[in-house]
Design an enzyme around this catalytic site. Structure first.
Site, PDB file in Angstrom:
ATOM      1  N   TRP A 205       0.843  -1.189   0.000  1.00  0.00           N
ATOM      2  CA  TRP A 205       0.000   0.000   0.000  1.00  0.00           C
ATOM      3  C   TRP A 205       0.886   1.249   0.000  1.00  0.00           C
ATOM      4  CZ3 TRP A 205      -0.283   3.960   3.669  1.00  0.00           C
ATOM      5  CH2 TRP A 205      -1.292   4.924   3.428  1.00  0.00           C
ATOM      6  N   ASP A 372     -16.638  11.860  -2.360  1.00  0.00           N
ATOM      7  CA  ASP A 372     -16.036  10.597  -1.955  1.00  0.00           C
ATOM      8  C   ASP A 372     -16.815   9.985  -0.786  1.00  0.00           C
ATOM      9  OD1 ASP A 372     -13.684   8.665  -1.146  1.00  0.00           O
ATOM     10  OD2 ASP A 372     -12.987   9.630  -2.974  1.00  0.00           O
ATOM     11  N   ASP A 373     -16.182   9.133  -0.036  1.00  0.00           N
ATOM     12  CA  ASP A 373     -16.789   8.339   1.030  1.00  0.00           C
ATOM     13  C   ASP A 373     -17.499   9.225   2.053  1.00  0.00           C
ATOM     14  OD1 ASP A 373     -17.408   6.284   2.754  1.00  0.00           O
ATOM     15  OD2 ASP A 373     -15.345   5.687   3.148  1.00  0.00           O
ATOM     16  N   ARG A 449     -10.005  -2.485   7.953  1.00  0.00           N
ATOM     17  CA  ARG A 449     -10.680  -1.175   7.913  1.00  0.00           C
ATOM     18  C   ARG A 449     -12.110  -1.291   8.440  1.00  0.00           C
ATOM     19  NH1 ARG A 449     -12.736   2.673   3.578  1.00  0.00           N
ATOM     20  NH2 ARG A 449     -11.912   4.707   4.116  1.00  0.00           N
ATOM     21  N   LYS A 482     -16.564   6.585  -8.824  1.00  0.00           N
ATOM     22  CA  LYS A 482     -15.309   6.009  -8.325  1.00  0.00           C
ATOM     23  C   LYS A 482     -15.677   4.736  -7.564  1.00  0.00           C
ATOM     24  CE  LYS A 482     -11.371   7.035  -5.258  1.00  0.00           C
ATOM     25  NZ  LYS A 482     -10.775   8.051  -4.360  1.00  0.00           N
ATOM     26  N   TRP A 483     -15.192   3.586  -8.075  1.00  0.00           N
ATOM     27  CA  TRP A 483     -15.524   2.257  -7.510  1.00  0.00           C
ATOM     28  C   TRP A 483     -14.327   1.793  -6.698  1.00  0.00           C
ATOM     29  CZ3 TRP A 483     -19.241  -1.506 -10.162  1.00  0.00           C
ATOM     30  CH2 TRP A 483     -19.236  -2.757  -9.549  1.00  0.00           C
ATOM     31  N   ASP A 484     -14.497   1.773  -5.373  1.00  0.00           N
ATOM     32  CA  ASP A 484     -13.374   1.453  -4.478  1.00  0.00           C
ATOM     33  C   ASP A 484     -13.452   0.012  -3.986  1.00  0.00           C
ATOM     34  OD1 ASP A 484     -11.038   1.950  -3.069  1.00  0.00           O
ATOM     35  OD2 ASP A 484     -11.793   3.788  -2.143  1.00  0.00           O
ATOM     36  N   ASN A 486     -11.408  -1.715  -0.623  1.00  0.00           N
ATOM     37  CA  ASN A 486     -10.402  -1.381   0.379  1.00  0.00           C
ATOM     38  C   ASN A 486      -9.942  -2.530   1.262  1.00  0.00           C
ATOM     39  OD1 ASN A 486      -9.668   1.460   0.168  1.00  0.00           O
ATOM     40  ND2 ASN A 486     -11.834   1.863   0.501  1.00  0.00           N
ATOM     41  N   ASP A 554      -2.817   5.521  -3.256  1.00  0.00           N
ATOM     42  CA  ASP A 554      -3.227   6.493  -2.242  1.00  0.00           C
ATOM     43  C   ASP A 554      -2.099   7.449  -1.905  1.00  0.00           C
ATOM     44  OD1 ASP A 554      -5.837   5.671  -1.968  1.00  0.00           O
ATOM     45  OD2 ASP A 554      -5.481   4.413  -0.220  1.00  0.00           O
TER      46      ASP A 554
END
Length: 734
Positions: A205, A372-373, A449, A482-484, A486, A554
């Site tokens: 990461w 975003d989120d 997370r 935006k397809w995340d 995590n 990131d």
């Protein structure tokens, strides 16, 4: 482009733009590889076969001429272990890594896949349920084991506009009883020497895709993922650079797997000095039950060749992905220049804050605001809300409409973040359907997370996700998503699979992901989708099939991005890399680089911004406006141009990328210096990729110079004092 079959010798000649790939079916029916490289005449290549036998390996007798008239110069029994193979298989005197391992109903693991027939198709067929390149003329070679009825179809496609060959295998159970695939790789490629260095892309990461160099040797070099995603640890890519080769010279071969789940790529050096390259779906924790009459399709691999070093190999890869894989709606289309609120606000925002961020950049050329989120469910941190794709109207009064209407009133488009494959324990959907999360009954699940993985191997889970996401899209005017993704898989278990099918989980996860993408992306053709995975942890060709650009990392620090973008460019075009100008001190490294440097590095990809623009000064806004104007003037080079890696930041104090249009009428050279040294040595850099016979105006110098001068004499950039500095040159044909 041509596929030719010589009936007299049973030899296949596959001819692409500048390459030839040749193999034949020998007397017994084994497929023997003859050549892969620069385009050659259609000569008989049997003279390259050797009768040298270093060891007394078990041999199969020649048998009858199953190919009805094949010319085979070999005499006597031949060990399959000595044959440069198009496919390897265990148990018949072949001790190399097998391409396929099948367990028959009686418990034996034998199959002898011999040439049965072939066909040449006008159009390349699609793979069932998986992304693949498009294409024209395609060779399909049918192989068959006469005892068990097990078979394999090997697919080959060549192209007239890029030096690549697309390969894959389909395994078929033609017997009367169930068999089990314990390995189902996509390809095997035989090389006549071990004089190569393998280059793979390792990472973590915020430190993705660092080139790692390993000379081939006797034994196995392997890179893999066991994450049920392609992962940031090892990318599904391997390059082979011939001894004496480099960035701009020598033979180079690229292996790029079109797959998003657990994979493996191997290079095995043999005792006779030859090498086999093979791989595909990772056979660790893999098994697939294949009932009578069923088929198993493997993911596609893109194999590139260049005699112009790693640079030529990369350019071949880039052309293949842009011309034949990435969605044609967006592959070469101008991309949105976004302002993303994430680093500016994280979860702490309301309507007014978001509208201020959008308003601040109105008129600068930034054309898309991305929320975003944090906009859905109970989502004020990363502890809750995932899976509840319902707008949080307490945080966003009036729902998304208030912000969307404001953004549209500014003449901008609106984008939204989703993480469709994830679920929090603290969510309404988990409380209603805890079984939707991947896990083994009676065992605690692993957290990453604070979230779990949705079991997208299940049709009902996919149905829920598709309906929930598409409803948000239907109810709102959304232009960009935006397809995340995590976290990676743990537990590797699905309630929908029988006990003897649990090792199918990782591949079924990939198939489930692709089904989600088909049903969401293709249902919304007017929306531009961007991929993301905790940065660049799922950066692979299969994802690019659906998402024409992927969040590269990131880590948005300009210095670190030179390293990450350099490594990524070995396999992927600049247009695939989302690259943003972000806050300083940088949120990952605390480094401070100038706005100019951050923009110059971000312009080497699909550019955008990720910071709190509501605090911008008039000077900041003017700088962004100038940066966007400069990017738009050269965007065609990012989307369609040829890349030349002029300076490697992993080995020196400088980084440089040169972009040149296909017709060589214009180009751009971005040069970066990491550390300023007092009384430093003179530095000169040579342009690359221009036409030696053309003249170019260099506006930064105010003079016209020949392409030959620019590439032979070079340029002397003046970075000025200070660290982390950039100089950009433009070249316009005169």
């Amino acid at each position: 482009m041509a596929i030719i079959f010589d009936k007299s010798t049973k030899t296949f000649y596959l001819e692409g733009k500048n390459i030839t790939y040749a193999f034949f079916a020998n007397r017994r029916g084994y497929l023997e590889h003859l050549y892969f490289g620069e385009k050659i005449s259609r000569d008989h290549l049997f003279y390259t076969r050797t009768s040298i036998r270093r060891n007394a390996f078990p041999a199969m007798v020649p048998g009858e001429d199953v190919t009805k008239g094949n010319v085979d110069p070999s005499v006597g029994p031949t060990s399959y272990n000595h044959i440069p193979a198009e496919i390897t298989f265990f148990g018949n005197g072949d001790y190399r890594e097998p391409t396929v391992q099948v367990e028959n109903a009686g418990g034996d693991r034998l199959c002898e896949l011999l040439y049965y027939s072939h066909e040449i198709l006008d159009t390349k067929p699609k793979i069932n349920g998986m992304p693949s390149m498009d294409g024209g003329e395609t060779l399909v070679v049918h192989l068959y084991d006469s005892i068990s009825g097990f078979g394999a179809d090997l697919y080959y496609t060549v192209y007239d506009d890029c030096d690549v060959i697309a390969r894959r295998a389909v395994y078929k159970n033609g017997g009367a009883e169930c068999v089990r695939l314990n390995r189902a790789y996509s390809f095997a490629l035989s090389l006549p020497t071990q004089s190569y260095t393998a280059i793979t892309l390792e990472g973590a990461w915020a430190d993705e895709r660092t080139p790692e160099y390993t000379p081939l040797r006797h034994g196995i070099i392997s890179v893999d993922s066991k994450y049920a995603s392609s992962s940031s640890i090892n990318n599904p890519f391997m390059a082979l650079l011939a001894k004496g080769g480099g960035e701009n010279f020598g033979e180079a071969i690229g292996i790029n797997l079109v797959y998003s789940s657990s994979f493996v790529l191997k290079a095995e050096g043999h005792s006779d000095g030859t090498t086999t390259i093979l791989g595909g779906i990772n056979d660790f924790d893999f098994s697939w039950k294949l009932d009578a009459g069923e088929e198993f399709e493997t993911p596609e691999v893109i194999i590139s060749y260049s005699n112009e070093g790693l640079g030529g190999m990369s350019r071949a890869n880039h052309d293949a992905l842009r011309n034949h894989l990435i969605n044609k709606r967006y592959a070469k289309k101008s991309r949105p220049i976004v302002i993303n609120n994430w680093e500016g606000t994280y979860f702490n925002f309301n309507n007014e804050k978001l509208m201020d961020i959008a308003s601040a950049v109105a008129g600068t050329g930034i054309d898309t605001f991305v929320l975003d989120d944090g906009w859905f469910g109970k989502r004020d941190d990363d502890l809750s809300g995932l899976g509840d794709w319902v707008v949080n109207t307490k945080k966003l009064d009036g729902g998304l409409k208030t912000v969307i209407d404001h953004v549209h009133s500014l003449g901008m488009k609106f984008g939204l973040w989703f993480e469709p494959e994830m679920i929090n324990e603290d969510s309404d959907i988990f409380r209603a359907h805890p079984d939707y999360a991947v896990g083994v009954p009676g065992r605690e699940r692993c957290y990453t997370r604070h979230q779990f993985l949705m079991d997208v191997t299940r049709a009902d889970v996919r149905d829920y996700i598709v309906e929930a996401v598409n409803k948000v899209i239907r109810d709102n005017e959304i232009d960009y998503i935006k397809w995340d993704f995590n976290r990676n898989a743990t537990e590797f278990f699905s309630l929908s699979l029988d006990a003897d099918r649990q090792k199918e989980f990782s591949h079924r996860y990939a198939l489930g992901l692709y089904d989600l993408c088909e049903r969401i992306v293709e249902a919304n053709p007017g929306i531009m989708f961007e991929g993301c995975s905790g940065g660049g942890a799922r950066f692979d060709p299969a994802i690019l099939y659906y998402f024409p650009q992927i969040w590269t990392s990131d880590n948005t620090d300009a210095e670190n991005r030179t390293l990450i973008q350099y490594g990524t460019s070995l396999a992927y075009p600049l247009s695939a890399m989302s690259c943003h100008v972000s806050e300083v001190p940088n949120h990952q490294t605390s480094r401070i680089a100038s706005m100019k440097t951050r923009a110059d590095i971000a312009h080497l990809g699909a550019t955008g911004y990720e910071l709190d623009t509501s605090v911008f000064t008039d000077e900041d806004k003017a700088a962004v406006k100038a940066q966007v104007k400069e990017y738009k003037a050269m965007e065609d080079l990012v989307l369609e141009g040829d890349l030349y890696r002029v300076e490697n930041p992993h080995t020196g104090n400088h980084f440089a990328f040169m972009l040149v249009s296909k017709d060589k009428s214009h180009g751009m050279l971005t040069v970066y210096r990491r550390i300023f040294k007092a009384n430093e040595a003179v530095y000169r850099i040579k342009a690359m990729g221009l036409d030696k016979k053309k003249k170019y105006y260099v506006p930064e110098l105010g003079i016209i110079l020949g392409g030959d001068t620019l590439m032979s004499v070079g340029l002397a950039p003046d970075f000025g004092p200070g660290d982390f500095s950039t100089v950009v040159y433009h070249f316009e044909e005169k």
